[in-house]
Design an enzyme around this catalytic site. Structure first.
Site, short mmCIF file in Angstrom:
data_model
loop_
_atom_site.label_atom_id
_atom_site.label_comp_id
_atom_site.label_asym_id
_atom_site.label_seq_id
_atom_site.Cartn_x
_atom_site.Cartn_y
_atom_site.Cartn_z
N MET A 10 11.29 -8.89 -0.22
CA MET A 10 12.02 -8.03 -1.16
C MET A 10 12.75 -6.90 -0.41
O MET A 10 12.44 -5.75 -0.54
CB MET A 10 11.03 -7.42 -2.17
N THR A 83 8.16 -3.04 0.48
CA THR A 83 9.32 -2.49 -0.22
C THR A 83 8.87 -1.22 -0.91
O THR A 83 7.74 -1.16 -1.41
CB THR A 83 9.87 -3.48 -1.26
N CYS A 197 14.04 3.06 1.22
CA CYS A 197 14.27 1.64 0.95
C CYS A 197 14.15 0.96 2.30
O CYS A 197 14.75 1.43 3.27
CB CYS A 197 15.64 1.41 0.33
N GLU A 199 15.38 -1.48 3.65
CA GLU A 199 16.59 -2.02 4.28
C GLU A 199 17.47 -0.94 4.92
O GLU A 199 18.32 -1.26 5.77
CB GLU A 199 17.45 -2.79 3.26
#
Length: 232
Positions: A10, A83, A197, A199
Site C-alpha cells: 500500500m 503505510t 506517507c 512514498e
C-alpha cells in the site's frame, strides 16, 4: 533475532523500500551475510484505494485484520503496517492478533522528541493530514505541535501520492511542488517535516530542504530492526 511481520502493498513501491531498509539495518548491526527475518503479506492496493476513496473503513478494517492474522499465523513476532494512512485502523488490527504492533507515528515521534523538535509540519494523504487518528496521537502522546498545509496544498500532495508516487513515477515538477509546500510550513514555524506517507521519501531527500525531514518508512523500519535485535 525475532521475525518481523509486514502488511504491505500500500503501495508496493514503498513496501520495497521497507524490505531494503530492514535488511540493510540487520546487515549493519550484525555484519557478514546476515539479513532480516521477515514475513510479508502484500495486499492488492487497487481495491483498497477504492474503499479508501469511499471511506469504507469497516471493509478496510476487515481486510487489515485478516492480513494481520495471516502474518501472525505465519510465525511473525511483531507487526508493521507499511503505510501511514492505514494506521487509522490500528485498534482493529491490534484486536485481531496477540503480537505487538509497532506504530509508525510512535516511532517517528520518538525521534522528533529525541531531536527536540516541538513544532512539526505533516505531509501525507488527505486522510492522514486531515483526520484526527494520526495528528492526535502525536499531540496527545508526545506533546507535539502539528501543522498541516492549507487545503490547496493538501489536495496537491494527495493527488501526487496516488497518481504518481504509488505508481513509481518521480516527477521534477512534483518535487518542486512539495518543496514549496515544505517552505511554507517552515515559514509557519515548522522545525521539521514528517513525511507522513511512506512514498514521499521517494520524492524528497534530507538535503533538499533546510529543516530536518523525517522519513516515516525509514524510521519505522529502523524501529523494527531495533525491536527484533533485542532478542538476539
Amino acid at each position: 533475532m525475532k521475525t518481523i511481520g509486514l502488511i504491505g502493498g500500500m503501495s508496493w513501491e514503498s513496501t520495497a523500500h521497507y524490505y531494503a531498509e530492514l535488511n540493510q539495518g540487520i546487515k549493519k548491526a550484525l555484519g557478514g551475510l546476515h539479513s532480516a527475518r521477515i514475513l510479508l503479506y502484500s495486499v492488492d492496493f487497487g481495491p483498497i484505494e477504492k474503499l479508501q476513496n469511499k471511506e469504507d473503513w469497516e471493509s478496510l478494517g476487515n481486510i487489515m485484520a485478516d492480513a494481520a492474522r495471516k502474518v501472525e499465523k505465519g510465525g511473525a513476532d511483531c507487526l508493521l503496517i507499511c503505510t501511514n494512512t492505514m494506521h487509522k485502523l490500528t485498534g482493529i488490527v491490534e484486536d485481531a492478533v496477540n503480537i505487538p504492533l509497532l506504530h509508525i507515528a510512535d516511532a517517528t515521534a520518538q525521534v522528533l522528541v529525541h531531536d527536540k523538535i516541538k513544532r512539526v509540519g505533516l505531509l501525507g494523504t488527505a486522510y492522514t493530514m486531515e483526520q484526527e487518528f494520526y495528528k492526535n496521537r502525536l499531540i496527545s502522546k508526545f506533546d507535539l505541535d502539528v501543522i498541516i498545509p492549507d487545503e490547496k496544498d493538501r489536495n496537491s500532495i494527495h493527488t501526487i501520492i496516488y497518481k504518481e508516487l504509488c505508481l513509481g513515477q518521480i516527477k521534477t515538477q512534483s518535487q518542486k511542488t512539495y518543496l514549496n509546500i515544505t517552505k511554507r510550513l517552515a515559514e509557519k514555524g515548522a522545525q521539521g517535516i514528517i513525511l507522513g506517507c511512506t512514498e514521499i521519501g521517494m520524492l524528497l531527500k534530507p538535503e533538499d530542504i533546510d529543516i530536518p525531514l523525517y522519513d516515516t518508512a525509514k524510521i519505522h523500519a529502523a524501529k523494527a530492526v531495533e525491536w527484533a535485535l533485542k532478542y538476539e
